[in-house]
Design a protein around this motif. Sequence first.
Motif, PDB file in Angstrom:
ATOM      1  N   LEU A 164       1.516   9.474   9.729  1.00  0.00           N
ATOM      2  CA  LEU A 164       2.923   9.443   9.361  1.00  0.00           C
ATOM      3  C   LEU A 164       3.172   8.575   8.132  1.00  0.00           C
ATOM      4  O   LEU A 164       3.934   8.929   7.238  1.00  0.00           O
ATOM      5  CB  LEU A 164       3.744   8.916  10.543  1.00  0.00           C
ATOM      6  N   LEU A 165       2.521   7.450   8.102  1.00  0.00           N
ATOM      7  CA  LEU A 165       2.766   6.527   6.997  1.00  0.00           C
ATOM      8  C   LEU A 165       2.213   7.045   5.680  1.00  0.00           C
ATOM      9  O   LEU A 165       2.579   6.587   4.624  1.00  0.00           O
ATOM     10  CB  LEU A 165       2.151   5.165   7.303  1.00  0.00           C
ATOM     11  N   GLN A 166       1.288   7.980   5.788  1.00  0.00           N
ATOM     12  CA  GLN A 166       0.644   8.406   4.559  1.00  0.00           C
ATOM     13  C   GLN A 166       1.244   9.658   3.943  1.00  0.00           C
ATOM     14  O   GLN A 166       0.857  10.069   2.866  1.00  0.00           O
ATOM     15  CB  GLN A 166      -0.854   8.610   4.811  1.00  0.00           C
ATOM     16  N   ILE A 167       2.214  10.241   4.610  1.00  0.00           N
ATOM     17  CA  ILE A 167       2.840  11.442   4.056  1.00  0.00           C
ATOM     18  C   ILE A 167       3.781  11.036   2.916  1.00  0.00           C
ATOM     19  O   ILE A 167       4.636  10.186   3.083  1.00  0.00           O
ATOM     20  CB  ILE A 167       3.643  12.187   5.134  1.00  0.00           C
ATOM     21  N   SER A 168       3.596  11.654   1.766  1.00  0.00           N
ATOM     22  CA  SER A 168       4.479  11.366   0.646  1.00  0.00           C
ATOM     23  C   SER A 168       5.542  12.431   0.573  1.00  0.00           C
ATOM     24  O   SER A 168       5.320  13.583   0.947  1.00  0.00           O
ATOM     25  CB  SER A 168       3.705  11.370  -0.667  1.00  0.00           C
ATOM     26  N   GLU A 169       6.710  12.047   0.050  1.00  0.00           N
ATOM     27  CA  GLU A 169       7.730  13.061  -0.170  1.00  0.00           C
ATOM     28  C   GLU A 169       7.321  13.878  -1.381  1.00  0.00           C
ATOM     29  O   GLU A 169       6.639  13.382  -2.275  1.00  0.00           O
ATOM     30  CB  GLU A 169       9.078  12.386  -0.395  1.00  0.00           C
ATOM     31  N   PRO A 170       7.741  15.151  -1.412  1.00  0.00           N
ATOM     32  CA  PRO A 170       7.323  16.012  -2.522  1.00  0.00           C
ATOM     33  C   PRO A 170       7.663  15.362  -3.856  1.00  0.00           C
ATOM     34  O   PRO A 170       8.759  14.854  -4.045  1.00  0.00           O
ATOM     35  CB  PRO A 170       8.146  17.287  -2.310  1.00  0.00           C
ATOM     36  N   GLY A 171       6.709  15.396  -4.759  1.00  0.00           N
ATOM     37  CA  GLY A 171       6.948  14.890  -6.102  1.00  0.00           C
ATOM     38  C   GLY A 171       6.820  13.383  -6.229  1.00  0.00           C
ATOM     39  O   GLY A 171       6.902  12.830  -7.311  1.00  0.00           O
ATOM     40  N   GLN A 172       6.613  12.686  -5.099  1.00  0.00           N
ATOM     41  CA  GLN A 172       6.550  11.231  -5.174  1.00  0.00           C
ATOM     42  C   GLN A 172       5.135  10.722  -5.354  1.00  0.00           C
ATOM     43  O   GLN A 172       4.924   9.603  -5.794  1.00  0.00           O
ATOM     44  CB  GLN A 172       7.152  10.621  -3.902  1.00  0.00           C
ATOM     45  N   SER A 173       4.191  11.528  -4.984  1.00  0.00           N
ATOM     46  CA  SER A 173       2.821  11.066  -5.079  1.00  0.00           C
ATOM     47  C   SER A 173       2.321  11.242  -6.511  1.00  0.00           C
ATOM     48  O   SER A 173       2.521  12.273  -7.132  1.00  0.00           O
ATOM     49  CB  SER A 173       1.982  11.880  -4.095  1.00  0.00           C
ATOM     50  N   PRO A 174       1.707  10.216  -7.088  1.00  0.00           N
ATOM     51  CA  PRO A 174       1.298  10.301  -8.484  1.00  0.00           C
ATOM     52  C   PRO A 174       0.167  11.318  -8.669  1.00  0.00           C
ATOM     53  O   PRO A 174      -0.745  11.378  -7.853  1.00  0.00           O
ATOM     54  CB  PRO A 174       0.835   8.892  -8.808  1.00  0.00           C
ATOM     55  N   LYS A 211       0.829  -1.207   0.000  1.00  0.00           N
ATOM     56  CA  LYS A 211       0.000   0.000   0.000  1.00  0.00           C
ATOM     57  C   LYS A 211       0.866   1.261   0.000  1.00  0.00           C
ATOM     58  O   LYS A 211       0.360   2.365  -0.084  1.00  0.00           O
ATOM     59  CB  LYS A 211      -0.925   0.022   1.234  1.00  0.00           C
ATOM     60  N   TYR A 212       2.167   1.082   0.209  1.00  0.00           N
ATOM     61  CA  TYR A 212       3.057   2.233   0.332  1.00  0.00           C
ATOM     62  C   TYR A 212       4.119   2.253  -0.759  1.00  0.00           C
ATOM     63  O   TYR A 212       5.118   2.951  -0.651  1.00  0.00           O
ATOM     64  CB  TYR A 212       3.724   2.239   1.726  1.00  0.00           C
ATOM     65  N   SER A 213       3.884   1.466  -1.828  1.00  0.00           N
ATOM     66  CA  SER A 213       4.938   1.313  -2.841  1.00  0.00           C
ATOM     67  C   SER A 213       5.211   2.611  -3.592  1.00  0.00           C
ATOM     68  O   SER A 213       6.267   2.769  -4.179  1.00  0.00           O
ATOM     69  CB  SER A 213       4.578   0.197  -3.811  1.00  0.00           C
ATOM     70  N   THR A 214       4.265   3.550  -3.582  1.00  0.00           N
ATOM     71  CA  THR A 214       4.530   4.816  -4.274  1.00  0.00           C
ATOM     72  C   THR A 214       4.908   5.917  -3.286  1.00  0.00           C
ATOM     73  O   THR A 214       5.072   7.057  -3.662  1.00  0.00           O
ATOM     74  CB  THR A 214       3.298   5.284  -5.078  1.00  0.00           C
ATOM     75  N   LYS A 215       5.023   5.541  -2.024  1.00  0.00           N
ATOM     76  CA  LYS A 215       5.351   6.541  -0.998  1.00  0.00           C
ATOM     77  C   LYS A 215       6.858   6.623  -0.773  1.00  0.00           C
ATOM     78  O   LYS A 215       7.634   5.948  -1.431  1.00  0.00           O
ATOM     79  CB  LYS A 215       4.646   6.164   0.314  1.00  0.00           C
ATOM     80  N   SER A 216       7.247   7.462   0.194  1.00  0.00           N
ATOM     81  CA  SER A 216       8.678   7.677   0.419  1.00  0.00           C
ATOM     82  C   SER A 216       9.338   6.431   1.008  1.00  0.00           C
ATOM     83  O   SER A 216       8.682   5.550   1.540  1.00  0.00           O
ATOM     84  CB  SER A 216       8.877   8.847   1.382  1.00  0.00           C
TER      85      SER A 216
END
Lengths: 198, 623
Positions: B3-13, A61-66
């Motif tokens: 916390l787990l759902q925060i994406s790094e800038p530019g990484q989220s589609p 579920k986190y493969s596109t995340k940091s």
Amino acid sequence: MWRELPRIDELPNGSQLQSDGKLKFSDNFFEIFAIPQAWVVDLNGLNIRYRALQQEFHPDKYSTKSQIDQRLAVQMTSLINQAFETLKCPLKRAQYLLELSNIDTDQETHITTDGNFLMQQIELREGLQDIFNHKEPWEMLERMRREIEDIYLNLQDSFQENYQKGSLGDALNITAKMQFFSKLLIEVENVEAELEDM
Amino acid sequence: MALLQISEPGQSPLPHQKKYAIGIDLGTTNSLVSIVRSGMAKTLADEQGRHLLPSVVHYCKEGMRTVGYEAAAKTLSDPLNTLSSVKRLLGRGSGELKTLGNEMPYEFEVDGIGMAKIKTAVGLVSPVEASAEILRSLVSRAESNTGSSIDGAVITVPAYFDEAQRQATKDCATLAGVKVLRLLNEPTAAAIAYGLENSNEGIIVVFDLGGGTFDVSILKLSRGVFEVLATGGDSALGGDDFDHSIAEWLYGQTGLDRSLSPKEQRLLLETSKAAKEELTKSDRVDIDVLDWHGTLTIEIFNEMVQTLVDKTIRACRRALRDADIAKNEINNVVLVGGSTRMPIIKEKVEQFFGLEPMTRLDPDRVVAMGAALQADVLIGNKTGDDMLLLDVIPLSLGIETMGGLVEKIIHRNTTIPIAKAQEFTTFKDGQTAMSIHVVQGERELVDNCRSLAKFELRGIPPMVAGAAKICVTYQVDADGLLNVSARELTSNMESHIEVKPSYGLAEGEITQMLQDSLTSAREDMLSRALREQQVEADRMTEDLLAALNKDAEALLDKNEISCLHAAIEELNKLRKESTEHRLLARQIEAVGKLSENFAAKRMNASIKKALKGKSLDQIENNQ
């Protein structure tokens, strides 16, 4: 040369991680599954909660995340898997309950004084090995399996009784016995596998 | 879980931005690439309309390399520079080459770090490099097909692949410049392809018999969750073995001896393979080879391969037991892999499970299709979708303990990712380093398992024996890959970790390991018991000799001393010569009894000393 200490089940850096309070790395296994810390667990409910937790935290579920989120997801799922494995197995659950009461369950010394128990163990083990020479090995195996399972279930009942009334020392002795019977059940499976392949 | 759902800038589609993710089946004999279009997984064909890509790479002197059919055509004219079946060499060290090398027609050389390389016209080529060529070819097929660059790939591996083989597969992708979204077990991939096709629910068995490997997996499907309950198999059982059976039969029929030229042997094997394939369509096949004419009927064929088929059924039975599933609970059986086209396989599988197996999807393509479906989810094209995969570790992970025994840390068929932590302490005063040996396999002795890595933890702060607490964590991720980390808890010092790969077993040996572990459990128990007694004997000898050196003169007479020395000698003799653990145990007990008097005297002496006003600490320090 190195000596091993009693096992601890702890995630690395666990204490340093923060979350929003819904699920924490410091949660015990019962808290993770949002059930009361008790011997009796609803296996069906456990399964449902397990699926829901996996849906939320699995690394897929986190493969596109940091990278950091991905690593956290791996660690959280590992914890969930370990909790599930522990809670659904009677022996592991019993040992875990005692560990939560600060009782070391890694001792193997509690059992040796019970002579009757040891005799019973020896007889059952010998009986299992004799199965290969028996005329009706399958019937014999089934009979022994039922016998061992019955004793195992009785032990679980008396664990619950002692755990509930706070006789943790007695409860510990029972988990040691449960360990023997859980091993015997694996032995039954091995004998069955050997019989099938003969 | 903010916390787990925060994406790094530019990484989220970005919404509606299509990403391209492919599924790759990197096979021993053939490879495929697949992609999802409008929710359906399709394998991609080359310009000639061929879906399969033979897993063959040819290197020519001018530095040119070709992959696939073009390379395969060079097999006979330029055998040493035409590499095939390199999958079998992935993650293998020099030690394993001795066995594999005999079966493969190449010239090998071992590089500086002990990994196998193949001598070709362009120099040394590693199996990882050759596999990377195959991956590049598949990716470029996908790129020209989509007219876009590829964002990531799911690559399949046999469920029985161990840690080293998985790591090597990932290295291939890195070398080919492919981002690996996930390593996926082949039978699990097949289950996805079938499961999503007609929204199957319940228990599904995947029977995957390929060219060189056999996997069987048991999965539970419910509302998009694919939960692998158990996996089993044999990494050295495949279609090739059935060809060899026919070849053996031909030797017998033709009366030819083994002095055939390599070319004639090759011809016999190719004829056998062709006959096997013909028998998937008809009841008999006329064979014309090396001046011999005859007929092979399906009855004769079925009889000669019976033991091979039985092996696969036995693995199914074990997987069922591991999964704790009864036959009548199974809803579907799926056949995967080209070798399941043999009627005898279908028949026996149906007979064993009491269910007609599903073969609706092409057994050659279904694995790549499943991989594409998983890739589509992982790249984020199917957000909100419920599909989830819970896979297991195929072989147990353990560490070496005293006496060459294995202590299992993570058992086979445990759901991954999983982490286990273990605490160790120092054995001697001031010790600053320790070594950990991680192995994989089901057997109880280190020598019978596959050695994965040896770690050295250095920089442990010097303390008295037993004071340091070193916490070692074994983390297996969703790809089935292992990570080990260590910390010293009392000082919270980070320990230096050195990883030394020590890949010590050949592919065939892995299968052997599992078979052995299941058939010789009793033998294991005996050798384990013996090792335990040997460790005990050593400990007793060491302790007693130390005590004798220190206190014997003061406390015992000459006769008593020589008596004890004789007993120790006898113990050492048994320790070296006896394979009977009970004999050893008896002698240990005898020595223990003999030394009781001495022990009592030492105890009394200690107490006397203490009464003279010395503290216990001082007495202990004197010892």
